[in-house]
Scaffold this active site. Structure first.
Site, PDB file in Angstrom:
ATOM      1  N   CYS A   2       0.835  -1.193   0.000  1.00 13.49           N
ATOM      2  CA  CYS A   2       0.000   0.000   0.000  1.00 13.49           C
ATOM      3  C   CYS A   2       0.877   1.253   0.000  1.00 13.49           C
ATOM      4  O   CYS A   2       1.874   1.326   0.717  1.00 13.49           O
ATOM      5  CB  CYS A   2      -0.946   0.081   1.189  1.00 13.49           C
ATOM      6  SG  CYS A   2      -2.160  -1.218   1.227  1.00 13.49           S
ATOM      7  N   ARG A  27       4.406  -0.409  -4.515  1.00 10.74           N
ATOM      8  CA  ARG A  27       4.029  -0.833  -3.168  1.00 10.74           C
ATOM      9  C   ARG A  27       2.746  -1.666  -3.148  1.00 10.74           C
ATOM     10  O   ARG A  27       2.357  -2.185  -2.105  1.00 10.74           O
ATOM     11  CB  ARG A  27       3.836   0.404  -2.273  1.00 10.74           C
ATOM     12  CG  ARG A  27       5.098   1.201  -2.084  1.00 10.74           C
ATOM     13  CD  ARG A  27       4.842   2.399  -1.209  1.00 10.74           C
ATOM     14  NE  ARG A  27       4.519   2.003   0.144  1.00 10.74           N
ATOM     15  CZ  ARG A  27       5.385   1.774   1.107  1.00 10.74           C
ATOM     16  NH1 ARG A  27       6.669   1.897   0.858  1.00 10.74           N
ATOM     17  NH2 ARG A  27       4.993   1.420   2.306  1.00 10.74           N
ATOM     18  N   TRP A  74      -2.273  -2.937  -1.689  1.00 13.79           N
ATOM     19  CA  TRP A  74      -1.853  -4.343  -1.685  1.00 13.79           C
ATOM     20  C   TRP A  74      -2.752  -4.976  -0.634  1.00 13.79           C
ATOM     21  O   TRP A  74      -2.616  -4.694   0.558  1.00 13.79           O
ATOM     22  CB  TRP A  74      -0.377  -4.440  -1.298  1.00 13.79           C
ATOM     23  CG  TRP A  74       0.181  -5.820  -1.399  1.00 13.79           C
ATOM     24  CD1 TRP A  74       0.663  -6.429  -2.533  1.00 13.79           C
ATOM     25  CD2 TRP A  74       0.377  -6.768  -0.334  1.00 13.79           C
ATOM     26  NE1 TRP A  74       1.109  -7.696  -2.239  1.00 13.79           N
ATOM     27  CE2 TRP A  74       0.947  -7.938  -0.900  1.00 13.79           C
ATOM     28  CE3 TRP A  74       0.110  -6.758   1.027  1.00 13.79           C
ATOM     29  CZ2 TRP A  74       1.258  -9.061  -0.142  1.00 13.79           C
ATOM     30  CZ3 TRP A  74       0.422  -7.880   1.779  1.00 13.79           C
ATOM     31  CH2 TRP A  74       1.001  -9.021   1.199  1.00 13.79           C
ATOM     32  N   GLY A 101      -0.937  -0.466   6.354  1.00 18.23           N
ATOM     33  CA  GLY A 101      -0.631  -1.179   7.597  1.00 18.23           C
ATOM     34  C   GLY A 101      -1.818  -2.008   8.026  1.00 18.23           C
ATOM     35  O   GLY A 101      -2.733  -2.271   7.221  1.00 18.23           O
ATOM     36  N   GLU A 473      19.429 -16.782  -4.782  1.00 19.08           N
ATOM     37  CA  GLU A 473      19.002 -15.494  -5.335  1.00 19.08           C
ATOM     38  C   GLU A 473      18.561 -15.649  -6.795  1.00 19.08           C
ATOM     39  O   GLU A 473      17.560 -15.056  -7.212  1.00 19.08           O
ATOM     40  CB  GLU A 473      20.150 -14.477  -5.198  1.00 19.08           C
ATOM     41  CG  GLU A 473      19.911 -13.103  -5.763  1.00 19.08           C
ATOM     42  CD  GLU A 473      18.728 -12.351  -5.150  1.00 19.08           C
ATOM     43  OE1 GLU A 473      18.144 -12.816  -4.161  1.00 19.08           O
ATOM     44  OE2 GLU A 473      18.358 -11.297  -5.704  1.00 19.08           O
ATOM     45  N   HIS A 496      21.576 -35.651  -1.891  1.00 16.83           N
ATOM     46  CA  HIS A 496      20.782 -36.088  -0.736  1.00 16.83           C
ATOM     47  C   HIS A 496      19.285 -35.953  -0.989  1.00 16.83           C
ATOM     48  O   HIS A 496      18.505 -35.960  -0.053  1.00 16.83           O
ATOM     49  CB  HIS A 496      21.181 -35.286   0.512  1.00 16.83           C
ATOM     50  CG  HIS A 496      22.620 -35.486   0.890  1.00 16.83           C
ATOM     51  ND1 HIS A 496      23.089 -36.657   1.436  1.00 16.83           N
ATOM     52  CD2 HIS A 496      23.700 -34.679   0.740  1.00 16.83           C
ATOM     53  CE1 HIS A 496      24.401 -36.556   1.649  1.00 16.83           C
ATOM     54  NE2 HIS A 496      24.793 -35.355   1.223  1.00 16.83           N
TER      55      HIS A 496
END
Ligand code: M6R
Length: 600
Positions: A2, A27, A74, A101, A473, A496
């Site tokens: 947001c 954002r 968001w 938030g 990455e 493994h």
């Protein structure tokens, strides 16, 4: 996570709000909206989807308002929909709120307000803020906001306007970022600096527990008790060009190409910074690095350097795992909290909890004045400039640079190297800048490679020692922007378990610079080859052993063994970029993601 903006001045507010929102779109981009005061009325416009949808909806509507707030979302509470989009208002449409938030006690507050007769329209936590302000309003917006913030639990930043007091925007910060931009006859509010860069570089960073009252010609800041607070003005060193695409198709590609400069500027910034630490370095017997995502991968590489040059044990822990685990921390522990944005909730709260236990905290941040910058005991800065692409690239190599420099500083302060040794290390890092520049010449090659490999559904990335985090990455970059499943693994671990996955449908990217584990990784390459794996190797230019193994060899410039991550990450960033671009995906704003994650 947001983005919120606000404008009050003499210009038309709508175009300013929309352009500021576009700069904050990284954002979140589930929906967008604005609220303005047009004449005596509050007007709210919102749309699901990206900001361009909102722009389309506003096309031709000639609003003349000079005051407004805006939001790009968001989604956390409530699906992306028009009713859940911000701004939210009370039911009489007098108070408009944009919020970033989470209000943790919103259900409790909503119940209380409903019992008083309030009717809610959305599923969001934000709507309670508008209703609470309306409930408390008694002719003074500031007083109503003050009463409201003292009822809210959680981490949040919000802005509010009302036609009942047309001369002000009120902004509140507790846990989520909020910055004030100071203009002439106009002032701005935003979640992040790039939003206001075209208008001003003079800013005030609000601290948690502060309320800003913005009028055309003044900004006043108060704490949650209503007591005035004096704030310093910070002049942002970034210019507007640094937040533009500059001819590149995407911010991500531009930012990949900015890496030599980001590393060089980070070295320069470190050398000119006052490095007096506010704690005794010799008492540190343990370092814990906390970070998320790409910053966590940088921390993993920093660990190898720190242990090699200082012998101090260094654990690297996901910040989200650190906070709720019983990890022993005391006053001899140093916390390295790495965060590009300095606003990642997981990292901030983990750092604060360690600080409470007596540890010293060094923040490594890119955004000066961010929450982590202010909460840490000391901050080391990456000077990468604003990073707009959601996928972190230039800030990663800048983080590597600052970690390497920090390790040399620790070694010097503990008497493990002399002054010349320190400057020799800095010079070696400086030379890496040129090698990274050279590695970027691989762009065309990676573009071709992308067209050959974009059809695969799974990728494996393998590396050892310093290049194991680079494998992680590389895999993260591919999955976050191309939505292709990818795993990073320590090459030695492959036998493994993951070796069972290898067949002709699984490209395996193997990082194989000529370093201390070269022979071992060659053996791992043979293991993949004998299972008909499709191998892409990344090694030093001219490596004839690698050239004769696998389908493709990518030659990067040769560097000393400490520095292989800097050059090896470049082709992996470019591969991910070109695959996502060729698949027609939104490289800079991948689905479900936000640049800065300010919720836990
Ligand atoms: O701002 P931060 O460095 O704290 O962000 C941490 C992660 O959210 C971030 O690195 C994320 O993983 C990026 N999308 C990676 O490209």
């Amino acid at each position: 996570m947001c983005g919120i903006v606000g404008y009050i001045g003499n210009d038309y507010a709508v175009p300013i709000l929309l352009s500021a929102l576009e700069r904050l779109e990284y954002r979140g981009y589930d929906s967008a909206g604005i609220a303005i005061i047009e004449g005596d009325k509050l007007v709210v416009e919102k749309k699901v989807g990206k900001i361009r949808e909102l722009i389309r909806a506003l096309w031709g509507k000639q609003y003349k308002s000079n005051i407004g707030i805006g939001h790009t979302r968001w989604a956390t509470h409530g699906a992306p929909s028009e009713v859940n989009a911000h701004p939210h208002t009370d039911e009489r449409g007098l108070f408009a709120v944009v919020h970033n938030g989470i209000v943790e006690n919103y259900l409790e507050l909503r119940k209380e307000l409903e019992e008083k007769g309030h009717h809610f329209r959305s599923e969001t936590d934000t709507e309670v803020i508008a209703h609470l302000i309306a409930e408390y309003y008694n002719g003074n917006l500031f007083d109503a906001v003050l009463k409201t913030v003292n009822r809210l639990k959680g981490a949040f930043a919000f802005a509010v306007i009302t036609p009942l007091e047309k001369d002000k925007i009120i902004g509140v910060k507790k846990g989520s970022p909020l910055v004030v931009g100071l203009g002439k006859g106009e002032n701005f509010l935003a979640s992040d600096i790039p939003a206001i860069l075209p208008y001003t570089r003079n800013t005030i960073s609000l601290d948690d527990g502060e309320i800003a009252v913005l009028k055309r010609d003044s900004v006043e800041v108060y704490n949650f008790e209503g007591v005035p607070v004096s704030k310093e003005v910070f002049v942002v060193p970034w210019d507007i060009l640094s937040a533009e695409k500059g001819g590149f198709k995407h911010f991500m590609l531009k930012e990949i190409f900015e890496q030599p400069k980001a590393i060089a500027d980070t070295i320069g910034g470190f050398l000119s910074q006052d490095l007096t630490l506010p704690f005794e370095i010799n008492r540190i017997n343990r370092v814990i690095t906390i970070a998320c995502g790409t910053s966590y991968h940088a921390g993993l590489i920093g660990k190898y350097w720190l242990e090699k040059y200082t012998g101090i044990p260094n654990e690297v822990i996901y910040a989200s795992e650190f906070r709720y685990a019983d990890i022993p921390v005391d006053e001899n522990t140093l916390i390295l909290a790495i965060s590009q944005s300095g606003e990642t909730a997981d990292t901030r709260f983990a750092a604060l909890s360690a600080k409470e236990k007596g540890a010293s905290v060094i923040g490594i941040v890119n955004v000066v004045g961010s929450s982590l910058d202010r909460e840490a005991d000391f901050t080391l800065y990456t000077h990468a400039g604003p990073e707009i692409g959601v996928a972190a690239t230039k800030t990663f190599t800048a983080q590597l640079a600052i970690l390497y420099l920090f390790v040399q500083l620790m070694a010097r302060r503990r008497g493990l190297i002399d002054r010349d040794g320190f400057y020799r290390a800095v010079e070696k890092l400086n030379e890496v800048t040129r090698k990274v520049e050279k590695a970027l010449e691989l762009n065309g090659e990676l573009e071709n490679l992308a067209s050959r490999y974009k059809k695969f559904k799974n990728f494996l990335y393998l590396g050892r020692w310093l290049n194991y985090p680079i494998a992680l990455e590389g895999a993260l970059k591919l999955k976050e922007i191309s939505y292709i499943h990818a795993e990073g693994y320590p090459a030695g671990e492959m036998k493994h378990g993951p070796i069972a996955l290898i067949d002709e449908n699984m490209p395996v990217v193997i990082l194989a610079p000529r370093d201390r584990v070269y022979e071992k990784i060659i053996a791992n390459i043979e293991e993949v080859l004998s299972r008909k794996g499709r191998i892409i190797t990344v090694g030093f230019e001219g490596d004839t052993v690698l050239k004769n193994k696998g389908e493709v060899f990518i030659g990067v410039p040769e560097v000393g063994e400490d520095f292989t991550p800097f050059v090896n990450v470049i082709p992996l960033q470019l591969l991910a970029y070109h695959i996502a671009d060729q698949l027609g995906l939104d490289v800079d704003q991948p689905r479900n993601l936000a640049k800065t994650v300010t919720v836990e």
